[in-house]
Design a protein around this motif. Structure first.
Motif, PDB file in Angstrom:
ATOM      1  N   GLU A   8      -7.038   3.196   0.709  1.00 45.37           N
ATOM      2  CA  GLU A   8      -8.195   3.562   1.800  1.00 45.37           C
ATOM      3  C   GLU A   8      -8.084   2.227   2.501  1.00 45.37           C
ATOM      4  O   GLU A   8      -7.913   3.160   3.741  1.00 45.37           O
ATOM      5  CB  GLU A   8      -9.804   2.953   0.846  1.00 45.37           C
ATOM      6  CG  GLU A   8     -10.765   2.851   1.625  1.00 45.37           C
ATOM      7  CD  GLU A   8     -10.829   3.928   2.521  1.00 45.37           C
ATOM      8  OE1 GLU A   8     -11.435   4.238   3.925  1.00 45.37           O
ATOM      9  OE2 GLU A   8     -10.909   4.758   2.025  1.00 45.37           O
ATOM     10  N   ALA A   9      -6.521   1.714   2.545  1.00 44.21           N
ATOM     11  CA  ALA A   9      -6.369   0.639   3.883  1.00 44.21           C
ATOM     12  C   ALA A   9      -5.530   1.623   4.363  1.00 44.21           C
ATOM     13  O   ALA A   9      -5.616   1.105   5.726  1.00 44.21           O
ATOM     14  CB  ALA A   9      -5.781  -0.715   2.883  1.00 44.21           C
ATOM     15  N   GLN A  48      -1.617  12.296   1.515  1.00 41.97           N
ATOM     16  CA  GLN A  48      -3.479  11.801   1.517  1.00 41.97           C
ATOM     17  C   GLN A  48      -3.725  12.252   0.090  1.00 41.97           C
ATOM     18  O   GLN A  48      -3.639  11.282  -1.049  1.00 41.97           O
ATOM     19  CB  GLN A  48      -3.241  13.843   2.006  1.00 41.97           C
ATOM     20  CG  GLN A  48      -2.691  14.276   3.424  1.00 41.97           C
ATOM     21  CD  GLN A  48      -3.098  15.022   3.387  1.00 41.97           C
ATOM     22  OE1 GLN A  48      -4.187  16.165   2.707  1.00 41.97           O
ATOM     23  NE2 GLN A  48      -2.863  16.185   4.266  1.00 41.97           N
ATOM     24  N   ALA A  91      -5.637   5.486   4.712  1.00 42.86           N
ATOM     25  CA  ALA A  91      -6.533   6.435   4.953  1.00 42.86           C
ATOM     26  C   ALA A  91      -7.767   5.979   5.766  1.00 42.86           C
ATOM     27  O   ALA A  91      -7.717   6.542   6.916  1.00 42.86           O
ATOM     28  CB  ALA A  91      -7.569   6.778   3.690  1.00 42.86           C
ATOM     29  N   SER A  92      -7.253   4.681   5.955  1.00 43.09           N
ATOM     30  CA  SER A  92      -9.281   4.268   7.012  1.00 43.09           C
ATOM     31  C   SER A  92      -8.208   4.139   8.592  1.00 43.09           C
ATOM     32  O   SER A  92      -8.920   3.503   9.565  1.00 43.09           O
ATOM     33  CB  SER A  92      -9.359   2.672   6.850  1.00 43.09           C
ATOM     34  OG  SER A  92      -8.096   1.480   6.498  1.00 43.09           O
ATOM     35  N   THR A  93      -7.191   3.849   9.101  1.00 42.57           N
ATOM     36  CA  THR A  93      -6.232   3.790   9.895  1.00 42.57           C
ATOM     37  C   THR A  93      -6.243   6.042  10.956  1.00 42.57           C
ATOM     38  O   THR A  93      -6.812   5.572  11.707  1.00 42.57           O
ATOM     39  CB  THR A  93      -4.808   4.025  10.227  1.00 42.57           C
ATOM     40  OG1 THR A  93      -4.252   4.387   9.586  1.00 42.57           O
ATOM     41  CG2 THR A  93      -4.622   2.747   9.315  1.00 42.57           C
ATOM     42  N   GLY A  94      -7.023   6.044  10.204  1.00 44.00           N
ATOM     43  CA  GLY A  94      -7.365   7.584  10.823  1.00 44.00           C
ATOM     44  C   GLY A  94      -5.615   7.985  11.272  1.00 44.00           C
ATOM     45  O   GLY A  94      -5.642   9.496  11.738  1.00 44.00           O
ATOM     46  N   HIS A 124       0.226  -1.120   0.378  1.00 45.57           N
ATOM     47  CA  HIS A 124      -0.012  -0.058  -0.239  1.00 45.57           C
ATOM     48  C   HIS A 124       0.829   1.517   0.267  1.00 45.57           C
ATOM     49  O   HIS A 124       0.411   2.051  -0.460  1.00 45.57           O
ATOM     50  CB  HIS A 124      -0.757  -0.060   1.307  1.00 45.57           C
ATOM     51  CG  HIS A 124      -2.084  -1.593   1.641  1.00 45.57           C
ATOM     52  ND1 HIS A 124      -2.735  -0.734   0.689  1.00 45.57           N
ATOM     53  CD2 HIS A 124      -2.456  -2.212   2.395  1.00 45.57           C
ATOM     54  CE1 HIS A 124      -3.210  -1.876   0.111  1.00 45.57           C
ATOM     55  NE2 HIS A 124      -3.007  -2.749   1.610  1.00 45.57           N
TER      56      HIS A 124
END
Length: 231
Positions: A120-121, A114, A123-126, A4
């Motif tokens: 997404e994998a 960004q 970005a989803s961690t925050g 990723h």
């Protein structure tokens, strides 16, 4: 996770590099270096990963439901530094330096990766995915790397990408206690078939009264006879 990161770097670089530039994450082996190229290329060689222990984000995190009951526990996220060596490959040194300079300018303009470049994998961690370029305080590729790869040394840029890894949530917890039994010293245990309340107190009183009836009339306990000599 690392594929990723590769995808994010490829998307970021290819968006601003000259048309036709290839982005490679191969290990620059002698065979790869001798490969006849039809287009200029940037190579990002991932040579080490470091745990950033100085910025640990805590220990355990507890998750509770609306009633305050503990329903899950998870370890705090941990941050890892992925260390890349960025090199340029082309038919002449001028083109290689031009490519390397363009890539350096793109990366230096981004403190974080960004959307739309971030998968997404990640970005989803925050948590942010940070970029550090040629920072001497961070891990770098040593000069002995080239001899280890068995290829001639060349100009390169150290690139460190820091990403957070969020451990899995643990939901297999010991269930909370449904009943707590407290014992009181000196009380008479209840018979197995006795109700939970009432009769226990009655038995305790009867036991105390029975002991009281054994005392002399003056209420004092008799002392054992120690003999006629008074000793």
């Amino acid at each position: 996770m690392f594929h990723h990161l590769d995808s994010a770097l490829r998307s970021l670089l290819i968006s601003s590099m000259p048309a036709g530039t290839e982005i490679s994450f191969d290990t620059p082996s002698p065979a790869w270096a001798r490969h006849e190229r039809t287009a200029p290329a940037l190579n990002l060689f991932l040579h080490q990963i470091r745990d950033d222990a100085k910025v640990r984000l805590g220990s355990w995190i507890e998750r509770r439901d609306g009633a305050g009951r503990l329903v899950a526990r998870e370890q705090a996220p941990r941050e890892y530094r992925s260390c890349y060596l960025l090199t340029a490959w082309a038919t002449d040194i001028d083109q290689e330096h031009s490519l390397l300079g363009s890539a350096l300018a793109i990366l230096a303009a981004h403190e974080t990766i960004q959307a739309p470049y971030l998968p997404e994998a990640l970005a989803s961690t925050g948590f942010p995915v940070t970029v550090a370029v040629a920072n001497p305080a961070l891990p770098c590729a040593g000069t002995d790397l080239w001899s280890a790869l068995d290829i001639p040394p060349r100009a390169g840029v150290d690139l460190v990408i820091t990403v957070a890894v969020v451990p899995s949530v643990i939901t297999d917890l010991t269930p909370p206690a449904r009943r707590i039994e407290l014992g009181v010293a000196g009380t008479v245990p209840a018979p197995a078939n006795a109700p939970a309340s009432g009769p226990i107190d009655t038995q305790v009183r009867e036991h105390v009264n029975s002991d009281a009836r054994k005392l002399p009339s003056d209420g004092r306990a008799e002392r054992p006879d120690s003999g006629s000599d008074g000793h």
